[in-house]
Design an enzyme around this catalytic site. Structure first.
Site, PDB file in Angstrom:
ATOM      1  N   TYR A 142       0.822  -1.217   0.000  1.00  0.00           N
ATOM      2  CA  TYR A 142       0.000   0.000   0.000  1.00  0.00           C
ATOM      3  C   TYR A 142       0.854   1.264   0.000  1.00  0.00           C
ATOM      4  O   TYR A 142       0.394   2.315  -0.448  1.00  0.00           O
ATOM      5  CB  TYR A 142      -0.905   0.036   1.234  1.00  0.00           C
ATOM      6  CG  TYR A 142      -2.238  -0.643   1.051  1.00  0.00           C
ATOM      7  CD1 TYR A 142      -2.326  -1.967   0.654  1.00  0.00           C
ATOM      8  CD2 TYR A 142      -3.418   0.047   1.292  1.00  0.00           C
ATOM      9  CE1 TYR A 142      -3.548  -2.591   0.501  1.00  0.00           C
ATOM     10  CE2 TYR A 142      -4.652  -0.568   1.151  1.00  0.00           C
ATOM     11  CZ  TYR A 142      -4.709  -1.878   0.748  1.00  0.00           C
ATOM     12  OH  TYR A 142      -5.934  -2.475   0.601  1.00  0.00           O
ATOM     13  N   LYS A 192       3.204 -15.259   2.012  1.00  0.00           N
ATOM     14  CA  LYS A 192       3.502 -16.116   0.861  1.00  0.00           C
ATOM     15  C   LYS A 192       5.018 -16.307   0.828  1.00  0.00           C
ATOM     16  O   LYS A 192       5.709 -15.857  -0.096  1.00  0.00           O
ATOM     17  CB  LYS A 192       3.000 -15.455  -0.431  1.00  0.00           C
ATOM     18  CG  LYS A 192       1.482 -15.512  -0.601  1.00  0.00           C
ATOM     19  CD  LYS A 192       0.972 -16.845  -1.121  1.00  0.00           C
ATOM     20  CE  LYS A 192       1.336 -17.051  -2.569  1.00  0.00           C
ATOM     21  NZ  LYS A 192       0.896 -18.398  -3.054  1.00  0.00           N
ATOM     22  N   ASP A 224      -2.840 -17.975   0.555  1.00  0.00           N
ATOM     23  CA  ASP A 224      -3.869 -18.555  -0.325  1.00  0.00           C
ATOM     24  C   ASP A 224      -4.532 -19.756   0.361  1.00  0.00           C
ATOM     25  O   ASP A 224      -5.765 -19.896   0.349  1.00  0.00           O
ATOM     26  CB  ASP A 224      -3.285 -18.935  -1.694  1.00  0.00           C
ATOM     27  CG  ASP A 224      -2.065 -19.839  -1.614  1.00  0.00           C
ATOM     28  OD1 ASP A 224      -1.445 -19.931  -0.531  1.00  0.00           O
ATOM     29  OD2 ASP A 224      -1.723 -20.473  -2.637  1.00  0.00           O
ATOM     30  N   ASP A 248      -6.288  -7.084   3.950  1.00  0.00           N
ATOM     31  CA  ASP A 248      -7.446  -6.450   3.312  1.00  0.00           C
ATOM     32  C   ASP A 248      -8.363  -7.525   2.743  1.00  0.00           C
ATOM     33  O   ASP A 248      -9.577  -7.527   2.968  1.00  0.00           O
ATOM     34  CB  ASP A 248      -6.952  -5.511   2.208  1.00  0.00           C
ATOM     35  CG  ASP A 248      -8.089  -4.800   1.508  1.00  0.00           C
ATOM     36  OD1 ASP A 248      -9.003  -4.341   2.217  1.00  0.00           O
ATOM     37  OD2 ASP A 248      -8.065  -4.709   0.267  1.00  0.00           O
ATOM     38  N   ASP A 252     -12.078  -9.266   4.450  1.00  0.00           N
ATOM     39  CA  ASP A 252     -13.374  -9.236   3.758  1.00  0.00           C
ATOM     40  C   ASP A 252     -13.964 -10.639   3.698  1.00  0.00           C
ATOM     41  O   ASP A 252     -15.165 -10.849   3.898  1.00  0.00           O
ATOM     42  CB  ASP A 252     -13.233  -8.703   2.328  1.00  0.00           C
ATOM     43  CG  ASP A 252     -13.594  -7.237   2.218  1.00  0.00           C
ATOM     44  OD1 ASP A 252     -13.463  -6.525   3.239  1.00  0.00           O
ATOM     45  OD2 ASP A 252     -13.996  -6.801   1.121  1.00  0.00           O
TER      46      ASP A 252
HETATM   47  C1  IPM Z   1     -10.416  -1.397   3.954  1.00  0.00           C
HETATM   48  C2  IPM Z   1     -10.674  -0.765   2.616  1.00  0.00           C
HETATM   49  C3  IPM Z   1      -9.540   0.202   2.339  1.00  0.00           C
HETATM   50  C4  IPM Z   1      -8.270  -0.597   2.184  1.00  0.00           C
HETATM   51  C5  IPM Z   1      -9.766   1.123   1.120  1.00  0.00           C
HETATM   52  C6  IPM Z   1     -11.052   1.898   1.232  1.00  0.00           C
HETATM   53  C7  IPM Z   1      -8.599   2.061   0.918  1.00  0.00           C
HETATM   54  O1  IPM Z   1     -10.832  -1.726   1.643  1.00  0.00           O
HETATM   55  O2  IPM Z   1     -10.275  -0.666   4.957  1.00  0.00           O
HETATM   56  O3  IPM Z   1     -10.385  -2.629   4.011  1.00  0.00           O
HETATM   57  O4  IPM Z   1      -7.985  -1.140   1.114  1.00  0.00           O
HETATM   58  O5  IPM Z   1      -7.544  -0.688   3.180  1.00  0.00           O
HETATM   59 MG    MG Z   2     -10.916  -3.721   2.384  1.00  0.00          MG
END
Ligand code: IPM
Ligand code: MG
Length: 367
Positions: A142, A192, A224, A248, A252
Site C-alpha cells: 500500500y 507467501k 492462499d 485487506d 473481507d
Molecule cells: C479497507 C478498505 C480500504 C483498504 C480502502 C477503502 C482504501 O478496503 O479498509 O479494508 O484497502 O484498506
Molecule cells: Mg478492504
C-alpha cells in the site's frame, strides 16, 4: 481531569447516518454511566473534497493527532470515481492511518447467534465463530516505493512495491501475540513465503517474536491456503496476523462468513501517546454503500460496535464495551432487523434510527 476527547469523521454515504446513531450511544454513556467525552466533528473523504478540494484537510489531520480516539464512518462514492488518484476519498483514510502510524488493525469476525442462518456457509460451520484478524496497516504494498505508472520503451508499466522492515513486522506481530495472550493463546501468521522474500522475512521475524510469548501456540500458513481454510473450517482459527494487502482481502472474506458486513467493527491502533492510550481510530468494516445512502436503511451496528471497541481498547472500559455488545446481541435475539438482515422469511425491516432506538432501550434495560 478533562474528559477524554473523540473526533468524529462521518465521511460519505451511509457514514453520516450510522454515525448519528453512534452519537446517541455516546451521549447515553455520558448521561447514564458518567463517561463523558469531548466530541468534535469534522469532514473526511468526498465530503472534505467537496468543501476543501482535498479528502483530508491539514487542520483535520492535526486534530486527529491530538484527540484520544477518532471514530470514522466511511468514505467514497461514485461521484468521486473520476477524481485524480491523489484526491480520491480513500486517500484521506490512508493518510490518517499513515500519519497516525496505526500499524495494527484489529478486525474481528464474529457470528451472532441470531444471524448464523445469514452466512453463505452452512450454519454449523459458522455458528459461534469468533476470530480476530490483525492486519498490518501502515506498510507493505500500500505504501512501498517505487510506485507509479511509468513509460518503459513504447508501453506503460504499473509498479507497486511490497516492502517490510523487520521492525514493522515485529510491532505488528507483537500486537497480535498480545491479543492472543488475552484470548485463546493461539496465533496463525499468513504470508507467501513460498514466492515472496518479504514473506520469508515476515515468517522469520514472527518466529523471533514468538520467543517472547512461549505460551502462545504459533502456526504459519500461506495466505492462499489461509483463504481456503477460512471458508472451509473457519473455527480452526483464533487470532490471525498478516500483512496489509493479504489482511485487506482475508478480512473481507472472514467478514462475509459472519452473514453481514453491516455488523463488523474495526480498531486501528498505534503506539501509546503521552497519556498511555494508544493512538487509535475506530471504523466499521463496511463501506459508504452509496446505493442505499440517505434512505434510513443502513445498519448502524458495525459503527456502534466500533465505539464499543474504543471503550475497550482506548478507554480501558471493557465492562462498558461488553454492556454495549450485550445490548446489541439482545436486540438481534429479539428480532430487530435492518434491511440488510432480512432473511428469506421476510418481514418488515426497521430503519437506521429505529435500530438506534431499540439499542438505547436495551442499554436502559441493562442498568
Ligand atoms: C479497507 C478498505 C480500504 C483498504 C480502502 C477503502 C482504501 O478496503 O479498509 O479494508 O484497502 O484498506
Ligand atoms: Mg478492504
Amino acid at each position: 481531569m478533562a474528559n477524554p476527547s473523540l473526533l468524529i469523521l462521518p465521511g460519505d454515504g451511509i457514514g453520516q447516518e450510522v454515525m448519528e446513531q453512534v452519537k446517541r450511544v455516546i451521549s447515553w454513556f455520558g448521561d447514564k454511566r458518567g463517561l463523558a467525552f469531548d466530541v468534535s466533528e469534522d469532514l473526511v473523504g468526498g465530503a472534505a473534497y467537496d468543501a476543501h478540494g482535498t479528502p483530508l484537510h491539514d487542520d483535520t489531520m492535526a486534530k486527529a493527532l491530538e484527540v484520544d480516539a477518532v471514530l470514522l464512518g466511511a468514505v467514497g462514492g461514485p461521484k468521486y470515481d473520476d477524481l485524480d488518484f491523489s484526491v480520491k476519498p480513500e486517500r484521506g483514510l490512508l493518510r490518517l492511518r499513515k500519519e497516525m502510524d496505526l500499524f495494527s488493525n484489529l478486525r474481528p469476525a464474529q457470528c451472532f447467534d441470531a444471524l448464523a442462518d445469514f452466512s453463505s456457509l452452512k450454519k454449523d460451520i459458522v455458528a459461534g465463530l469468533d476470530i480476530m484478524i490483525v492486519r498490518e496497516l501502515t506498510s507493505g504494498v500500500y505504501f512501498g516505493e517505487p510506485r507509479g505508472i511509468f513509460e518503459e520503451g513504447n508501453e506503460r508499466v504499473g509498479i507497486n512495491t511490497q516492502r517490510y522492515t523487520e521492525s514493522e513486522i515485529a510491532r505488528a506481530a507483537r500486537s497480535a501475540f498480545e491479543l492472543a495472550m488475552r484470548r485463546n493463546k493461539k496465533l496463525c501468521s499468513m504470508e507467501k513465503a513460498n514466492v515472496m522474500e518479504s514473506g520469508i522475512l515476515w515468517r522469520d521475524v514472527v518466529n523471533e517474536i514468538a520467543a517472547e510469548y512461549p505460551e502462545v501456540e504459533l502456526s504459519h500458513m500461506y495466505a492462499d491456503n489461509g483463504a481456503m481454510q477460512l471458508v472451509r473450517a473457519p473455527k480452526q482459527f483464533d487470532v490471525i496476523v498478516t500483512d496489509n494487502l493479504f489482511g485487506d482481502i482475508l478480512s473481507d472474506c472472514a467478514a462475509m462468513l459472519t452473514g453481514s458486513l453491516g455488523m463488523l467493527p474495526s480498531a486501528s491502533l498505534g503506539a501509546p501517546m503521552a497519556n498511555g492510550r494508544p493512538k487509535a481510530m475506530y471504523e466499521p468494516v463496511h463501506g459508504s454503500a452509496p446505493d442505499i445512502a440517505g434512505q434510513g436503511k443502513a445498519n448502524p451496528i458495525a459503527c456502534i460496535l466500533s465505539f464499543a471497541m474504543a471503550l475497550r481498547y482506548s478507554f480501558d472500559k471493557g465492562d462498558e464495551a461488553a454492556r454495549l455488545e450485550a445490548a446489541i446481541e439482545k436486540v438481534l435475539a429479539d428480532g430487530a432487523r435492518t434491511a440488510d438482515l432480512m432473511g428469506e422469511e421476510g418481514g418488515t425491516p426497521i430503519s437506521t434510527s429505529e435500530m438506534g432506538d431499540v439499542i438505547l432501550a436495551a442499554l436502559d434495560a441493562s442498568l
